[in-house]
Design a protein around this motif. Structure first.
Motif, PDB file in Angstrom:
ATOM      1  N   UNK A 197       0.829  -1.206   0.000  1.00 49.14           N
ATOM      2  CA  UNK A 197       0.000   0.000   0.000  1.00 49.14           C
ATOM      3  C   UNK A 197       0.868   1.263   0.000  1.00 49.14           C
ATOM      4  N   UNK A 198       0.420   2.287  -0.723  1.00 52.55           N
ATOM      5  CA  UNK A 198       1.117   3.570  -0.719  1.00 52.55           C
ATOM      6  C   UNK A 198       0.350   4.547   0.165  1.00 52.55           C
ATOM      7  N   UNK A 199       0.832   5.765   0.231  1.00 52.21           N
ATOM      8  CA  UNK A 199       0.288   6.747   1.169  1.00 52.21           C
ATOM      9  C   UNK A 199      -1.242   6.859   1.111  1.00 52.21           C
ATOM     10  N   UNK A 200      -1.864   7.037  -0.052  1.00 46.49           N
ATOM     11  CA  UNK A 200      -3.327   7.196  -0.057  1.00 46.49           C
ATOM     12  C   UNK A 200      -4.057   5.999   0.536  1.00 46.49           C
ATOM     13  N   UNK A 201      -3.550   4.782   0.261  1.00 42.29           N
ATOM     14  CA  UNK A 201      -4.195   3.603   0.810  1.00 42.29           C
ATOM     15  C   UNK A 201      -4.123   3.603   2.336  1.00 42.29           C
ATOM     16  N   UNK A 202      -2.954   3.948   2.867  1.00 41.52           N
ATOM     17  CA  UNK A 202      -2.794   3.969   4.325  1.00 41.52           C
ATOM     18  C   UNK A 202      -3.612   5.107   4.935  1.00 41.52           C
ATOM     19  N   UNK A 203      -3.717   6.234   4.248  1.00 36.83           N
ATOM     20  CA  UNK A 203      -4.515   7.344   4.763  1.00 36.83           C
ATOM     21  C   UNK A 203      -6.005   6.993   4.760  1.00 36.83           C
ATOM     22  N   UNK A 204      -6.462   6.229   3.768  1.00 37.25           N
ATOM     23  CA  UNK A 204      -7.845   5.760   3.782  1.00 37.25           C
ATOM     24  C   UNK A 204      -8.101   4.943   5.047  1.00 37.25           C
ATOM     25  N   UNK A 205      -7.164   4.069   5.376  1.00 38.34           N
ATOM     26  CA  UNK A 205      -7.291   3.261   6.592  1.00 38.34           C
ATOM     27  C   UNK A 205      -7.264   4.157   7.825  1.00 38.34           C
ATOM     28  N   UNK A 206      -6.336   5.125   7.852  1.00 40.28           N
ATOM     29  CA  UNK A 206      -6.227   6.005   9.028  1.00 40.28           C
ATOM     30  C   UNK A 206      -7.533   6.754   9.261  1.00 40.28           C
TER      31      UNK A 206
ATOM     32  N   UNK B 223      -0.430   9.022  11.005  1.00 37.69           N
ATOM     33  CA  UNK B 223       0.276   8.470   9.851  1.00 37.69           C
ATOM     34  C   UNK B 223       1.380   9.410   9.413  1.00 37.69           C
ATOM     35  N   UNK B 224       2.538   8.845   9.127  1.00 37.57           N
ATOM     36  CA  UNK B 224       3.590   9.573   8.400  1.00 37.57           C
ATOM     37  C   UNK B 224       4.018   8.684   7.242  1.00 37.57           C
TER      38      UNK B 224
ATOM     39  N   UNK C  69       4.219  17.863  15.732  1.00 35.77           N
ATOM     40  CA  UNK C  69       3.566  16.562  15.832  1.00 35.77           C
ATOM     41  C   UNK C  69       4.112  15.569  14.820  1.00 35.77           C
ATOM     42  N   UNK C  70       4.077  14.291  15.180  1.00 38.04           N
ATOM     43  CA  UNK C  70       4.755  13.265  14.394  1.00 38.04           C
ATOM     44  C   UNK C  70       4.232  13.043  12.997  1.00 38.04           C
ATOM     45  N   UNK C  71       2.944  13.308  12.782  1.00 36.40           N
ATOM     46  CA  UNK C  71       2.402  13.067  11.459  1.00 36.40           C
ATOM     47  C   UNK C  71       0.983  13.563  11.337  1.00 36.40           C
ATOM     48  N   UNK C  72       0.307  13.137  10.282  1.00 34.52           N
ATOM     49  CA  UNK C  72      -1.065  13.550  10.018  1.00 34.52           C
ATOM     50  C   UNK C  72      -2.017  12.756  10.896  1.00 34.52           C
TER      51      UNK C  72
ATOM     52  N   UNK D  70       0.221  18.080   7.351  1.00 37.25           N
ATOM     53  CA  UNK D  70      -0.012  19.515   7.580  1.00 37.25           C
ATOM     54  C   UNK D  70       1.266  20.283   7.871  1.00 37.25           C
ATOM     55  N   UNK D  71       2.294  19.604   8.373  1.00 34.89           N
ATOM     56  CA  UNK D  71       3.547  20.270   8.720  1.00 34.89           C
ATOM     57  C   UNK D  71       4.649  20.030   7.686  1.00 34.89           C
TER      58      UNK D  71
END
Length: 319
Positions: A2-11, A58-59, A145-148, A173-174
Motif C-alpha cells: 500500500x502507498x500513502x493514499x491507501x494507508x490514509x484511507x485506513x487512518x 500516519x507519516x 507533531x509526528x504526522x497527520x 499539515x507540517x
C-alpha cells in the motif's frame, strides 16, 4: 505494498471509530502477526488491555495508534510514550466489525473495544507479511507533531520510533516545501530516485511517482540539480493532487487484498494516467491529436512508465 493514499484511507476510517476508546481484550490468533513485538504475544496483550487509543497517526506509509495506559488516564499531563504500530504489508487489513460478524478466513488478531461503534478491531492478513506491535514514541526532530492525525487535536511532538528516520510527506499539515527543496538541492540523483527516497520525502511509491512525473512532464531520470524551483514546486503540487485524487477514490487496489476498514476496495486504478499503461496511447498526446505509446523501462528492480514525447529522456541524467 500500500502507498500513502491507501494507508490514509485506513487512518481516516480508524480515526472515526477507535479514538478515545479503551481496549478491553486482545486475542492473538496467529503469533506470526505479532512477531515484531519481540517480547511475545502475552506481553503484547498485557500492554494493550486497559489502554486507551488517543488518536490515529500516519507519516508516509507508517500508521500508529498512540496509547494512554488506563491507570494514567487521570493524569492528562503525562506524555504518551507508546503506540500500537500497524504494518499492513502486502495484504494487511484493519476492519471494524461487530462480534456477531463471522470471523474472516485470515483473521490474525482481534482487539475488543468499549464505547460506541463496532466492538472489534480485527487485523486480517492473508500473506502474513504485515503485523501489529507495541512501540515506543520518541521526540520528533523538528518539534512538531509526528504526522497527520486528521481532525484529532494535535498531539505532542512524538513519533513512533520506527518512523522517526523518514521525512514528512506532501499531505502532512507540517510538510515544508522549503525544507524539501533545500534537501533536494543537496542530493544529486534522478527525480524518481528522489521521490522514492523516504529520507527526502515519504509516502510516495512507484505508482504515484510515475503519475506525478507524467503530470509534471518530467522524465524519471532527470537530474535533480537541473530542476529549477518552479519545477520542484510543480512536481510536489502534482504529487499532492494525484494522491488526493486517489484518496477521493478510496485508494488504489489491484486485487481484493487491500480494503479500507469497512471492507470497501478503492477504485483509483481506473483513473491512472500512465502507470501500467505500456503500449497504450498517452492521454495528453491523444488530446493534442498525436499518437504516442506509453513506454516501460526497468528501474530499481521495478518498472517506470512514461510518455517519450511528453517526458523526453534527458541527455544528462542519473539512472
Amino acid at each position: 505494498m500500500p502507498e500513502l493514499p491507501e494507508v490514509e484511507v485506513v487512518r481516516r476510517g480508524l480515526e472515526r471509530w477507535v479514538t478515545g476508546r479503551n481496549i478491553t481484550e486482545v486475542q492473538v490468533l496467529d503469533p506470526r502477526s505479532v512477531r515484531r513485538h519481540l517480547l511475545g504475544s502475552e506481553d503484547f496483550r498485557g500492554q494493550l488491555i486497559g489502554a486507551r487509543i488517543d488518536s490515529v497517526v500516519r507519516r508516509g506509509k507508517f500508521l500508529w495508534l498512540p496509547l494512554t495506559d488506563a491507570q494514567e488516564n487521570q493524569n492528562q499531563d503525562k506524555p504518551k510514550e507508546v503506540a500500537l504500530m500497524a504494518h499492513l504489508g502486502m495484504s494487511g487489513q484493519l476492519l471494524m466489525q461487530e462480534p456477531t460478524r463471522q470471523d474472516e478466513k485470515h483473521l490474525r488478531v482481534r482487539l475488543s473495544l468499549d464505547g460506541e461503534g463496532p466492538a472489534e478491531l480485527r487485523f486480517v492478513d492473508q500473506r502474513i507479511f504485515g503485523g501489529l506491535f507495541v512501540t515506543s514514541l520518541v521526540p520528533t526532530s523538528d518539534g512538531l507533531p509526528g504526522g497527520d492525525q486528521g481532525e484529532t487535536t494535535p498531539s505532542e511532538a512524538l513519533i513512533a520510533a520506527e518512523a522517526a528516520h523518514i521525512a514528512r510527506d506532501p499531505l502532512d499539515p507540517n510538510f515544508s516545501l522549503t525544507a524539501f527543496k533545500a534537501a533536494l538541492k543537496r542530493r544529486k540523483t534522478g527525480l524518481k530516485r528522489a521521490l522514492l527516497d523516504q529520507s527526502l520525502l515519504s509516502g510516495i511509491g512507484n505508482i504515484y511517482a510515475d503519475e506525478a512525473l507524467w503530470a509534471s512532464k518530467l522524465h524519471y531520470a532527470r537530474a535533480t540539480e537541473t530542476l529549477r524551483t518552479v519545477g520542484v514546486e510543480r512536481l510536489i503540487d502534482n504529487a499532492r493532487r494525484v494522491m488526493l485524487d486517489a484518496l477521493a477514490a478510496g485508494g488504489t487496489s489491484f486485487d481484493s487484498l487491500y480494503v479500507n476498514v469497512n471492507g470497501s476496495s478503492g477504485y483509483f486504478e481506473r483513473s491512472l494516467r500512465v502507470y501500467g499503461r505500456q503500449d497504450k496511447p498517452c492521454y495528453r498526446c491523444e488530446e493534442e491529436g498525436v499518437l504516442t505509446l506509453i513506454r516501460r523501462d526497468s528501474f530499481m528492480n521495478r518498472s517506470s512508465y512514461f510518455c517519450p514525447r511528453c517526458q523526453p529522456r534527458p541527455r544528462n541524467g542519473h539512472w
